[in-house]
Write a protein that holds these residues in place. Structure first.
Motif, short mmCIF file in Angstrom:
data_model
loop_
_atom_site.label_atom_id
_atom_site.label_comp_id
_atom_site.label_asym_id
_atom_site.label_seq_id
_atom_site.Cartn_x
_atom_site.Cartn_y
_atom_site.Cartn_z
N ASP A 146 21.67 27.45 76.02
CA ASP A 146 20.72 27.36 74.66
C ASP A 146 19.12 27.42 75.46
O ASP A 146 18.67 26.65 75.02
CB ASP A 146 21.07 26.07 74.18
CG ASP A 146 22.40 25.99 73.49
OD1 ASP A 146 23.38 25.98 74.36
OD2 ASP A 146 22.52 26.38 72.17
N ASP A 200 23.35 31.42 73.27
CA ASP A 200 22.14 31.05 72.76
C ASP A 200 20.77 31.39 73.99
O ASP A 200 19.86 30.51 74.12
CB ASP A 200 21.81 29.80 72.06
CG ASP A 200 22.62 29.64 70.78
OD1 ASP A 200 23.14 30.72 70.21
OD2 ASP A 200 22.52 28.64 70.00
N ASN A 255 25.78 32.02 68.62
CA ASN A 255 25.47 32.60 67.60
C ASN A 255 24.01 32.85 67.21
O ASN A 255 23.52 33.59 66.36
CB ASN A 255 25.76 31.38 66.40
CG ASN A 255 25.24 29.99 66.71
OD1 ASN A 255 25.42 29.20 67.89
ND2 ASN A 255 24.58 29.28 65.82
N HIS A 256 23.04 32.38 68.03
CA HIS A 256 21.83 32.92 67.70
C HIS A 256 21.20 34.26 68.30
O HIS A 256 20.14 34.80 68.27
CB HIS A 256 20.69 31.94 68.39
CG HIS A 256 20.45 30.77 67.63
ND1 HIS A 256 19.08 30.35 66.71
CD2 HIS A 256 21.35 29.72 67.32
CE1 HIS A 256 19.10 29.41 66.17
NE2 HIS A 256 20.36 29.01 66.36
N HIS A 300 30.67 29.56 74.00
CA HIS A 300 29.41 29.05 73.62
C HIS A 300 29.75 27.59 72.96
O HIS A 300 29.19 26.43 73.15
CB HIS A 300 28.78 29.87 72.74
CG HIS A 300 27.64 29.27 72.07
ND1 HIS A 300 26.57 28.90 72.88
CD2 HIS A 300 27.07 28.99 70.63
CE1 HIS A 300 25.31 28.30 72.09
NE2 HIS A 300 25.83 28.42 71.03
N HIS A 350 25.64 24.81 72.53
CA HIS A 350 25.57 24.73 71.03
C HIS A 350 24.86 23.75 70.54
O HIS A 350 24.37 23.68 69.70
CB HIS A 350 26.86 25.07 70.62
CG HIS A 350 26.98 25.55 69.14
ND1 HIS A 350 26.17 26.44 68.51
CD2 HIS A 350 27.96 24.94 68.08
CE1 HIS A 350 26.40 26.30 67.22
NE2 HIS A 350 27.38 25.31 67.06
#
Ligand SMILES: [Fe+2]
Length: 255
Positions: free
Chosen positions: A7, A38, A68-69, A147, A185
């Motif tokens: 992240d 991420d 997901n980003h 992730h 995440h």
């Protein structure tokens, strides 16, 4: 030693954390770095560029997977027709493998354009990862990078972002000697034994290893930036960012 970052969220990165990771890598020379998704905040070209520059600056082999980003949120055309085009321009394949002196790492893509945060895994992906783990040298620590976590405490986050086929995947990968999974995440560190939680019946643990955010100012739960280190004997160490001295320091408690 394996360095597990997650992240990074370039676009919201903290310069102090970036420099502290560079310093850590110069000092300890991990044999590889994993980034469990991420990489960017909004999948923008510039954010991928800066992330790639940062990882290259460490001069250590690395394996990354998307989070997901890392697919566009607002650019609807790209989200539906070419969600990974920017990611792949900078990082190539979505499911890489990396073998080092002590570790065998399999990256998986858990991101689907239709879903916002939930992790997905298909039967085909489960079989392919099993095949790779089976072919890995027996003396290496086998890790899958994905992730979203496979397990979170029900009273914390529940299983809303965990993959539906998690148990089926673990039954298959446990047969091939999987040591653990590396996730991000949630921006929160944790280690769970999935062999016990899912009652898989293997004679070895399968660790669900969660990392916090290593570099982003998107901190949650009142926690500082952090990362994990996995040693060649399987010990997991957790490092926190010390704001005062601008360095990452090991936690007193081994996770
Ligand atoms: Fe995420």
């Amino acid at each position: 030693m394996l360095l597990h970052l997650s992240d990074l969220h370039f676009g919201t990165e903290r310069v102090g954390c970036i420099q502290a990771i560079q310093q850590f890598c110069q000092q300890y020379r991990p044999e590889a770095i994993v980034v469990s998704g991420d990489l960017t905040q909004r999948a923008r070209f510039k954010q991928f560029y800066h992330c790639r520059q940062f990882l290259d600056s460490l001069h250590i082999p690395y394996l990354v997977v998307p989070g997901n980003h890392d697919i566009p949120l607002y650019h609807v055309w790209n989200r539906f027709f070419s969600p990974f085009v920017r990611y792949q321009a900078f990082f190539g394949g979505l499911e890489p493998t990396l073998e080092t002196e002590h570790f065998y790492l399999v990256g998986m893509n858990s991101i689907r354009r239709r879903y916002h945060t939930r992790g997905h895994i298909s039967l085909e992906q489960i079989h392919e990862t099993s095949r790779r783990l089976k072919n890995a040298p027996a003396n290496k620590i086998k890790l899958v990078v994905f992730h979203q976590p496979f397990y979170t405490f029900p009273n914390e986050h529940g299983d809303k972002d965990c993959p539906v086929l998690a148990k089926i995947a673990l039954e298959a990968w446990g047969e091939e000697g999987l040591f653990g999974l590396l996730h991000g995440h949630l921006h929160k560190v944790a280690v769970h034994d999935l062999n016990q939680i899912f009652q898989l019946g293997f004679d070895h643990p399968i660790l669900d290893i969660h990392a916090g955010t290593a570099t982003s100012n998107r901190l949650r739960f009142g926690l500082s930036n952090s990362f994990n280190v996995i040693l060649e004997d399987g010990i997991i160490e957790h490092y926190w960012f010390d704001e005062k001295d601008n360095i990452f320091v090991p936690s007193q408690n081994v996770v």
